[in-house]
Design an enzyme around this catalytic site. Sequence first.
Site, mmCIF file in Angstrom:
data_model
loop_
_atom_site.group_PDB
_atom_site.id
_atom_site.type_symbol
_atom_site.label_atom_id
_atom_site.label_comp_id
_atom_site.label_asym_id
_atom_site.label_seq_id
_atom_site.Cartn_x
_atom_site.Cartn_y
_atom_site.Cartn_z
ATOM 1 N N TYR A 119 -6.776 62.599 -23.602
ATOM 2 C CA TYR A 119 -7.252 61.225 -23.434
ATOM 3 C C TYR A 119 -6.085 60.348 -23.859
ATOM 4 O O TYR A 119 -6.187 59.552 -24.763
ATOM 5 C CB TYR A 119 -8.454 61.075 -24.370
ATOM 6 N N HIS A 124 -6.172 53.438 -20.616
ATOM 7 C CA HIS A 124 -7.468 54.017 -20.252
ATOM 8 C C HIS A 124 -8.412 54.040 -21.458
ATOM 9 O O HIS A 124 -9.568 53.620 -21.354
ATOM 10 C CB HIS A 124 -7.266 55.428 -19.699
ATOM 11 N N ARG A 133 -18.170 50.979 -25.786
ATOM 12 C CA ARG A 133 -18.475 50.794 -27.192
ATOM 13 C C ARG A 133 -18.324 49.354 -27.621
ATOM 14 O O ARG A 133 -19.217 48.535 -27.412
ATOM 15 C CB ARG A 133 -17.610 51.724 -28.057
ATOM 16 N N GLU A 190 -10.633 60.780 -11.596
ATOM 17 C CA GLU A 190 -9.706 60.453 -12.677
ATOM 18 C C GLU A 190 -8.321 60.912 -12.248
ATOM 19 O O GLU A 190 -8.124 62.087 -11.928
ATOM 20 C CB GLU A 190 -10.107 61.125 -14.003
ATOM 21 N N ASP A 224 -9.827 64.844 -12.133
ATOM 22 C CA ASP A 224 -10.922 65.278 -13.013
ATOM 23 C C ASP A 224 -12.181 64.483 -12.650
ATOM 24 O O ASP A 224 -12.554 63.535 -13.328
ATOM 25 C CB ASP A 224 -10.496 65.018 -14.461
ATOM 26 N N TYR A 235 -22.831 62.200 -23.845
ATOM 27 C CA TYR A 235 -21.586 62.493 -24.578
ATOM 28 C C TYR A 235 -21.679 62.340 -26.094
ATOM 29 O O TYR A 235 -20.784 62.797 -26.819
ATOM 30 C CB TYR A 235 -20.419 61.675 -24.024
HETATM 31 MN MN MN Z 1 -10.370 63.605 -17.665
#
Ligand code: MN
Length: 396
Positions: A119, A124, A133, A190, A224, A235
Amino acid sequence: MIELRIPDGSDFTLANLPYGIFSTADRSPRAGMAVGKDILDLYALARTGAFDFDPEVFNQPVLNDFIALSKCVTSRARTQVQGWLREGGAGVVRPEHLVPMSEATLHLPVRIGDYTDFYSSIEHATNVGRMFRDPENALLPNWRHLPVGYHGRASSIVVSGTDVRRPLGQTMLPDADRPVFGPSQRLDFELEVAFVIGKESRLGEPVPIAETEDYIFGLFLFNDWSARDIQRWEYVPLGPFLGKSFASSVSPWIVPLEALEPFRVAGPEQDPEVLPYLRTTTPAHYDIDLRVTINDRTVCRSNFRHLYWSMRQQLAHHTSNGCNVRVGDLLASGTISGPGVDAYGSLLEITENGKRGEFLADGDTVTLHGHAGAGSSRVGFGSATGTVQAALNNQP
Ligand code: MN
């Protein structure tokens, strides 16, 4: 004498020579190298005694055995081929070793062991943190201190050209009091680049950051695919699961790390300074232009150099607890967004989570492109493409 067919603008110049697995009507799946519009049949070449290792490593449906010979061997083989091709074959590479790419089927080039997704793009991570969030604290406190990642799923990684079925899953609609099960309504891509591990490390022994490049065989493009509605509901607190694991698409050619050497650049300055085990002195980023099209319309232009965390840092961190890596493991960058909306590497960011545009529809074709350099020094990745198929209508 052989005649090479390398048109202007080809991704597959003599500076590149990426590896893949191909088959034709009369050639079983085997190792090949992309050269312009042709594929060099490495097995056929090796059987003439061109190399000093067992030709059978090329007579396999995956590159793992060849990669495992060690970078010293694979790198020397590539340099030899480069030399022969520059001299019209030098009497070693003969016309019957070249196969038109148009007549070949390309396969997933490695047997992938474990797959990890990072990540590592600050743009991103900031965009997603802002939407999912808290806009005021988009980056969580750990983000600038370690390359955040999760263990993904290797079984559903497919080669470019394979259709991707829209996943079914559990989602919680806004204002609902219980979840529903059905086709994802927020299917996304992605834009990522992944690297293939080329050397085994030992369980319990971290790979020092200075040695990490010995473990990186090569890179390919990586889409992805993500179901944002499934992801958002599932998640917490353990991270991505079924919203990610239904499919990822890779480009068929693995570009060896050596081919990217001329494009090595320094990454962004890291502030605060990272812990010693993540510090590098040499530039560890690569200037690779990346582009995404949906049904041939460009929706994103980004660059691999925008990543905050380098591949070296990802691998050093990954093994810092003693976890070992094996030949054929895959480490993916995470979505590579750059500064500005034109450089956002997912529809989640481009559409601001559906506020300004649509997610993917059935029948949409998403294609990732990537290359570095130009002309006869161009090192291209080809493309990673996939078309969205309608979901199954019967629920399990
Ligand atoms: Mn990914």
